[in-house]
Design a protein around this motif. Structure first.
Motif, PDB file in Angstrom:
ATOM      1  N   ALA A   4       0.837  -1.195   0.000  1.00 59.09           N
ATOM      2  CA  ALA A   4       0.000   0.000   0.000  1.00 59.09           C
ATOM      3  C   ALA A   4       0.872   1.246   0.000  1.00 59.09           C
ATOM      4  CB  ALA A   4      -0.904  -0.007   1.220  1.00 59.09           C
ATOM      5  N   PRO A   5       0.372   2.349  -0.545  1.00 60.54           N
ATOM      6  CA  PRO A   5       1.161   3.582  -0.533  1.00 60.54           C
ATOM      7  C   PRO A   5       1.419   4.074   0.881  1.00 60.54           C
ATOM      8  CG  PRO A   5      -1.105   4.001  -1.248  1.00 60.54           C
ATOM      9  CD  PRO A   5      -0.936   2.516  -1.212  1.00 60.54           C
ATOM     10  N   ARG A   6       2.612   4.677   1.088  1.00 57.49           N
ATOM     11  CA  ARG A   6       2.980   5.190   2.396  1.00 57.49           C
ATOM     12  C   ARG A   6       2.712   6.675   2.528  1.00 57.49           C
ATOM     13  NH1 ARG A   6       8.988   2.681   2.709  1.00 57.49           N
ATOM     14  NH2 ARG A   6       9.074   3.741   0.710  1.00 57.49           N
ATOM     15  N   ALA A   7       2.600   7.371   1.412  1.00 61.59           N
ATOM     16  CA  ALA A   7       2.418   8.817   1.427  1.00 61.59           C
ATOM     17  C   ALA A   7       1.691   9.199   0.143  1.00 61.59           C
ATOM     18  CB  ALA A   7       3.766   9.532   1.526  1.00 61.59           C
ATOM     19  N   ALA A   8       1.375  10.473   0.026  1.00 61.71           N
ATOM     20  CA  ALA A   8       0.682  10.965  -1.167  1.00 61.71           C
ATOM     21  C   ALA A   8       1.283  12.297  -1.570  1.00 61.71           C
ATOM     22  CB  ALA A   8      -0.812  11.107  -0.899  1.00 61.71           C
ATOM     23  N   GLU A  49       6.340   4.229  -3.442  1.00 68.72           N
ATOM     24  CA  GLU A  49       5.113   3.998  -2.684  1.00 68.72           C
ATOM     25  C   GLU A  49       4.435   5.315  -2.287  1.00 68.72           C
ATOM     26  OE1 GLU A  49       5.547   1.090   0.452  1.00 68.72           O
ATOM     27  OE2 GLU A  49       6.892  -0.110  -0.790  1.00 68.72           O
ATOM     28  N   THR A  50       4.563   6.319  -3.155  1.00 69.19           N
ATOM     29  CA  THR A  50       3.830   7.568  -2.986  1.00 69.19           C
ATOM     30  C   THR A  50       2.610   7.557  -3.912  1.00 69.19           C
ATOM     31  OG1 THR A  50       5.788   8.855  -2.383  1.00 69.19           O
ATOM     32  CG2 THR A  50       3.922  10.078  -3.287  1.00 69.19           C
ATOM     33  N   ARG A  51       1.425   7.803  -3.351  1.00 69.17           N
ATOM     34  CA  ARG A  51       0.220   7.825  -4.156  1.00 69.17           C
ATOM     35  C   ARG A  51       0.237   9.057  -5.066  1.00 69.17           C
ATOM     36  NH1 ARG A  51      -4.445   5.496  -2.434  1.00 69.17           N
ATOM     37  NH2 ARG A  51      -3.850   5.882  -0.261  1.00 69.17           N
ATOM     38  N   LEU A  52       0.016   8.858  -6.364  1.00 70.07           N
ATOM     39  CA  LEU A  52      -0.044   9.946  -7.325  1.00 70.07           C
ATOM     40  C   LEU A  52      -1.477  10.469  -7.441  1.00 70.07           C
ATOM     41  CD1 LEU A  52       2.283   8.730 -10.230  1.00 70.07           C
ATOM     42  CD2 LEU A  52       2.859  10.104  -8.221  1.00 70.07           C
ATOM     43  N   TRP A  91       0.319   4.349  -7.346  1.00 70.79           N
ATOM     44  CA  TRP A  91       1.444   4.848  -6.573  1.00 70.79           C
ATOM     45  C   TRP A  91       2.758   4.410  -7.222  1.00 70.79           C
ATOM     46  CZ3 TRP A  91      -2.164   1.316  -5.021  1.00 70.79           C
ATOM     47  CH2 TRP A  91      -1.740  -0.002  -4.823  1.00 70.79           C
ATOM     48  N   THR A  92       3.810   5.161  -6.905  1.00 72.27           N
ATOM     49  CA  THR A  92       5.115   4.936  -7.516  1.00 72.27           C
ATOM     50  C   THR A  92       5.719   3.610  -7.050  1.00 72.27           C
ATOM     51  OG1 THR A  92       6.125   6.254  -5.770  1.00 72.27           O
ATOM     52  CG2 THR A  92       5.602   7.380  -7.828  1.00 72.27           C
TER      53      THR A  92
END
Length: 494
Positions: A4-8, A49-52, A91-92
Motif C-alpha cells: 500500500a502507498p505510504r504517502a501521497a 510507494e507515494t500515491r499519485l 502509486w510509484t
C-alpha cells in the motif's frame, strides 16, 4: 500483493516538481510526462510507494488532456514504475528485480591493490594531537585500573567534557544527560533497540546516511523518506509526513548533512522540533559532522544544536569523535533526558557493556578547551584544502557533473552527467581503480540513481587521481539509460 502507498503527493506539488517537462524534442506528450515522472522517482524527489494524483486531477493541474495522463500512467505501469489497485489509486514503484548496489557502503578491503577508496567519508588521524592524547590517557589509566573497567554510561570525565562542549555551543547540558557509546553507530543501535518496535515507521531525509538506513532495516523499522530540496529541508513536507505517516521516530542530519552537505538554519530546527512535538515523534538529530565547518565566516555563528529548541524531551542527539578526530577511536555519545540515559545504560549489558577506557580518556583530552581549538583548526584547514582540490578536479575533468559547494562536512553529493547510472558507474569505477558510493545506497527504495557521493577525505593528489579514473570509467559507459537495471552479478562486488 503490491504494498500500500505510504504517502501521497498532490497535483500542484507534482506540477512544481515536474517543472518544464514538455520541452521540444521530447516526443509525444504522454511519453514526456512518463519520462518526467520516472526521473522524479529515480532521483528520489518522489519516494517509492507515494500515491499519485488521480488522472483527472493531474490533467487539470498540468493543463493537458486526461488521455495524456492516462497514457503516461499506463506506460509507467508497463515499465514497473507505477502500481495500481482498484479503489486505492496508483502509486510509484520500482521494476521487479531491480538490484540494490553495494558499492561504497563499506570500506574497500585494505589489500585492494591500488584501489582509491572514496566510499568512506572519514579522515586519517590528526597528528601529533591523537598520539599525545593517547599518551595522556595511558598516564591517567592507573586511576581506573583498580575498578572492573565497565562503565555502561561512560566515564564521568568524558561525560562532563561532552556536556561542556554542548554548553559552549549554546545548549546547557548536565553530564547525566550524556551516555558514551561505541561510536555514533553504536549509539543509534542502542536507541533503536530501546525505542523502535517491529514495522514501526521512521521518517528520514532522502538522501540520508546509508549506514543509518541499513540500521533501520536491521531493526525491523520501515523508513518513510522525505525528499530534500536543493536549497534545504522542505518543512511543509516534513509536517505532512509526521502528521500523516505517524512515525515513531524521525532521523535527521542537520549539520552538514551526509551526503548533501546542507546546513539546517535555526528557524528550520525550531519548526521541525515543533512539528515532531505536536505529533509525538521522537526526533534523532545526528550531529556527527557538526564540528567540520569549512567556512571561516560561519565558524563563530553556527546554528545551535537542535535540542536547544526542545523543552519536552522529544529530541535525542547523536555525536561522535569519529568524524571530528579519528574513526579508529570508536567513541560516540547520546545526549538525551537523564531518564532515557539510565534506561539505555541498563539495556547495554546485553549488547557491548561499555566503551574502552583508554579511548574515552583520549577523547576527553582532545575535548579539553586548551586542546580542542588547535585540533579543530588543523582538521578544518586540511579538509577545506581537500575539498577545494576535489572540486577543482571535478570541474576540470567532469564539467557536466553537477554539485553544490558545501560549507562543511566531508562529501560532495554529485549528479552525474547525462545518461549515467550511479550503480553502473560504481561497478565500472572499481574496475578503473576507484571505490565510490552510488546514489541508491543513500535512498530508501533504490532511487537516486543519477547520483554518487564523493568524499573529500583523501589528500589532494589522491583525489585528483581518483577523478581522472572516474572520468575514464564514465567515458566507457557512454550514454547507458539511467533507468536500465544492471545484472545482479555486475553490482555484487564483494
Amino acid at each position: 500483493m503490491a504494498p500500500a502507498p505510504r504517502a501521497a503527493i498532490g497535483a500542484p506539488q507534482l506540477d512544481r516538481a515536474l517543472g518544464d517537462w514538455q520541452r521540444a524534442g521530447q516526443g509525444p506528450a504522454y511519453r514526456a510526462l512518463a519520462g518526467g515522472l520516472r526521473t522524479l522517482v529515480l532521483d528520489g524527489r518522489v519516494p517509492v510507494e507515494t500515491r499519485l494524483p488521480a488522472e483527472r486531477e493531474l490533467s487539470a493541474a498540468l493543463g493537458v488532456s486526461r488521455t495524456t495522463v492516462a497514457a503516461a500512467y499506463e506506460l509507467l505501469r508497463d515499465e514497473g514504475f507505477l502500481a495500481s489497485r482498484r479503489g486505492a489509486g496508483s502509486w510509484t514503484a520500482l521494476p521487479a528485480g531491480r538490484p540494490m548496489p553495494v558499492a561504497g557502503l563499506s570500506p574497500f578491503p585494505t589489500d585492494g591493490g591500488g584501489v582509491i577508496d572514496l566510499g568512506v567519508a572519514a579522515m586519517s588521524a590528526p597528528e601529533p594531537w591523537l598520539s599525545e592524547a593517547m599518551a595522556h590517557a595511558v598516564a591517567e589509566l592507573s586511576g581506573y585500573t583498580r575498578t572492573h573497567g565497565d562503565f555502561p554510561a561512560g566515564l564521568q570525565v568524558l561525560r562532563q567534557a561532552v556536556a561542556d562542549r554542548y554548553a559552549a555551543r549554546g545548549l546547557p547540558t548536565a553530564p547525566e544527560q550524556i551516555m558514551i557509546t561505541s561510536g555514533a553507530a553504536g549509539g543509534l543501535s542502542l536507541l533503536l533497540r530501546q525505542l523502535l518496535g517491529p514495522a514501526e515507521r521512521v521518517a528520514v531525509e532522502s538522501p540520508s546516511y546509508a549506514n543509518a538506513l541499513q540500521a533501520f532495516r536491521f531493526a525491523g523499522g520501515r523508513a518513510v523518506p522525505v525528499p530534500l530540496l536543493r536549497e534545504g529541508w522542505d518543512l511543509e513536507a516534513w509536517s505532512r509526513t509526521l502528521r500523516d505517516a505517524a512515525p515513531r521516530l524521525a532521523y535527521t542530519i542537520p549539520d552538514f548533512h551526509n551526503p548533501s552537505g546542507l546546513l539546517m538554519s535555526e528557524e528550520e530546527r525550531r519548526e521541525l522540533v515543533a512539528a515532531a512535538r505536536s505529533t509525538g515523534t521522537l526526533l534523532i538529530a545526528d550531529e556527527t559532522m557538526a564540528e567540520l565547518c569549512l567556512d571561516p565566516g560561519l565558524v563563530g555563528s553556527m546554528p545551535r544544536p537542535m535540542a536547544a529548541f526542545d523543552h519536552s524531551g522529544c529530541v535525542v542527539t547523536l555525536g561522535s569523535a569519529g568524524k571530528t578526530f579519528w574513526g579508529g577511536l570508536r567513541i560516540g555519545w547520546i545526549r538525551a533526558t537523564a531518564e532515557l540515559v539510565r534506561r539505555l545504560a541498563a539495556d547495554r549489558a546485553s549488547l557491548d557493556v561499555s566503551s574502552p577506557v583508554v579511548e574515552q580518556l583520549a577523547v576527553a583530552r582532545l575535548l579539553d578547551p586548551e586542546v580542542l581549538p588547535e585540533v579543530l583548526d588543523f582538521q578544518r584547514e586540511r579538509v577545506r584544502a581537500q575539498r577545494d582540490a576535489l572540486v577543482a578536479a571535478m570541474r576540470a575533468d567532469l564539467p557536466d557533473w553537477n554539485f553544490r559547494l558545501p560549507s562543511g562536512g566531508l562529501s560532495l553529493w554529485v549528479r552525474t552527467g547525462p545518461g549515467l547510472s550511479g550503480s553502473a558507474l560504481a561497478t565500472t569505477a572499481q574496475r578503473h581503480g576507484v571505490w565510490i558510493g552510488s546514489g541508491p545506497r543513500f535512498g530508501v527504495d533504490g532511487v537516486l540513481e543519477r547520483f554518487v557521493r564523493l568524499p573529500f577525505a583523501q589528500p589532494a593528489e589522491v583525489s585528483r587521481e581518483a577523478v581522472r579514473r572516474l572520468a575514464a570509467a564514465a567515458a566507457t559507459l557512454g550514454s547507458a539509460p539511467v533507468g536500465a537495471a544492471t545484472p545482479t552479478s555486475e553490482v555484487t562486488l564483494l
